[in-house]
Design an enzyme around this catalytic site. Structure first.
Site: not given
Ligand code: EPZ
Length: 424
Positions: A24-25, A96, A120, A125-126, A128, A310, A403
């Protein structure tokens, strides 16, 4: 779409083999890359899941032509000027990951508008990191009450971008934005997931100049344009890991075909530490928990190649069946342990220390109940719990599961699961 549920009857050891679908990802970012390319791109081995359908809907509304060559292959083409550079808010808010489209749109057409992606159940999930990166590349960011507008009328320029936390889609989005920037971009503290590597490798076949993918330092030499190409989605390591944990939690024996075991080192190590037999070859993994006594082990989630967040929820279900006390530390998302409250209602003995830490005491007998699926991965965890439990589980809100897991009930019935889909 009317609400549906799964009716699950547990207590059987699952046996047989399951074919692993495309990730998916991995699919979502390859589809988004079509916006960057001057010519068609073809993406094959697509999983037939809701999130892929939603991204294709978004692309069509942006004016990307979408032709289905076969059930799992699409051919995407972008005209020189899009119909729109605004993500449809109704669709984008449902997924997202739609945010990965912002980088290619900004790079190719000089602007993008998109809604607040919203938090969610797993966390706030900011975004920034995305906004900081766009500004570093020379774009302006206008924040409105419920959306953002990012513009770079003179194009983007290279920059050195440090990620204060590792972000998978942040890395993917800014990597795609930098492909057409003028000059060199260095991403520092970049994500190393296989899906990031696959995206960068594919973009290089289209004419991009990316090095360092798979490490914390990724360099992108901007180019004027990239051509089309053909991509095959890599196997879904999270689907494979979910099914491996299902085999272990039901004391069964499953062989996962068409997977990439090299993407699952952390899971394999965890399973073997717990006492489950794991055999792998180049494209398959066999997980055998028949006649095994399972020993409690502690778990810390970590960015790749550490244990994937995950797979935390499916793994916690397994830990309820192990003998002893397991400490689980969810380091990535602040809300990703909330789901265990419902698992406790099924009979699990879990102490919640704080939003990031729980203690799991096992083994415990799980008992079927009516449960609602909060998100994709906790939803899969409740399928595993229902199949490991005594009695019947009614699992609602299964759109969340659709999903991320294709035709899940049909596939699990093939290995002996008693699971039916019904109207809620
Ligand atoms: C990706 O989400 C995956 N989704 C998620 O899988 C997965 O859980 C996650 O990476 C972590 O491995 C996709 O690839 C589509 P992150 P992503 O940005 O990129 C913080 C599933 O079930 N953060 O790596 O959105 C955030 O809050 C999904 O398949 C900021 O602070 O996750 C988190 O604590 C769920 N600011 C950390 O970084 C930002 O601007 C890691 O999140 C962005 C993120």
């Amino acid at each position: 779409m009317h609400a549906q549920k799964f009716i699950i009857r547990g207590g059987k050891a699952l046996q047989g083999s399951l074919r692993i679908n495309g990730a998916k990802n991995g699919a979502l970012t390859l589809l988004a890359a079509s916006v960057l390319a001057r010519r068609h791109i073809t993406v094959s081995n697509l999983p037939q899941i809701e999130d892929v359908f939603r991204i294709l809907d978004l692309l069509e509304k942006l004016g990307v032509s979408v032709e289905r060559d076969s059930e799992r292959t699409v051919r995407l083409g972008v005209s020189t000027s899009p119909v729109s550079t605004s993500l449809d808010p109704e669709i984008a808010k449902c997924i997202r990951a739609s945010i990965v489209l912002t980088g290619p749109l900004l790079a190719r057409f000089g602007e993008v508008s998109f809604p607040h992606p919203g938090g969610c159940v797993i966390g706030e999930r900011p975004i920034d990191i995305f906004l900081h990166g766009f500004r570093a590349l020379g774009a302006t960011v206008e924040e409105r009450s419920d959306s953002y507008r990012v513009r770079a009328p003179k194009g983007l320029h290279g920059a050195r971008i440090f990620f204060r936390v590792v972000s998978v889609t942040g890395t993917e989005t800014l990597l795609m934005a930098a492909v057409l920037a003028q000059g060199t971009t260095l991403l520092v503290n970049a994500a190393m997931e296989p899906e990031v590597v696959a995206l960068a490798d594919f973009l290089n076949t289209c004419g991009a100049r990316i090095t360092g993918q798979g490490t914390s330092y990724v360099t992108i030499e901007g180019v004027k344009a990239i051509d089309g190409g053909a991509a095959t989605v890599i196997p879904d390591r999270i689907e494979a890991g979910s099914f491996a944990l299902l085999a272990a939690a039901t004391h069964g024996r499953l062989t996962l075909e068409q997977c990439d075991p090299t993407h699952l080192d952390a899971l394999s190590a965890m399973l073997q530490d717990v006492g489950v037999r794991v055999q792998t070859d180049r494209i398959s993994m066999t997980v055998d928990a028949s006649h095994c006594s399972l020993v409690a082990r502690s778990l810390i989630t970590h960015e790749y190649p550490g244990f994937p967040t995950d797979l935390q929820a499916p793994c916690v279900v397994l830990l309820t069946q192990t003998d002893g006390e397991s400490r689980v530390h969810e380091t990535i998302f602040e809300g990703r342990l909330n789901w265990v409250n419902e698992l406790v209602r099924m009979g699990a003995r879990i102490t919640i220390a704080d939003p990031h830490r729980i203690l799991v005491h096992g083994p415990t007998t799980l008992r079927g109940r009516s449960i609602e699926s909060p998100d994709i991965r906790a939803g899969m965890a409740f399928i595993i719990a229902g199949l490991a439990a005594e009695g019947e589980t009614n699992l609602d809100n299964i759109y969340q599961i659709d999903r991320g897991y294709e035709h899940i009930e049909y596939r699990l019935r093939e290995v002996g699961a008693d699971i039916q889909r019904a109207d809620a």
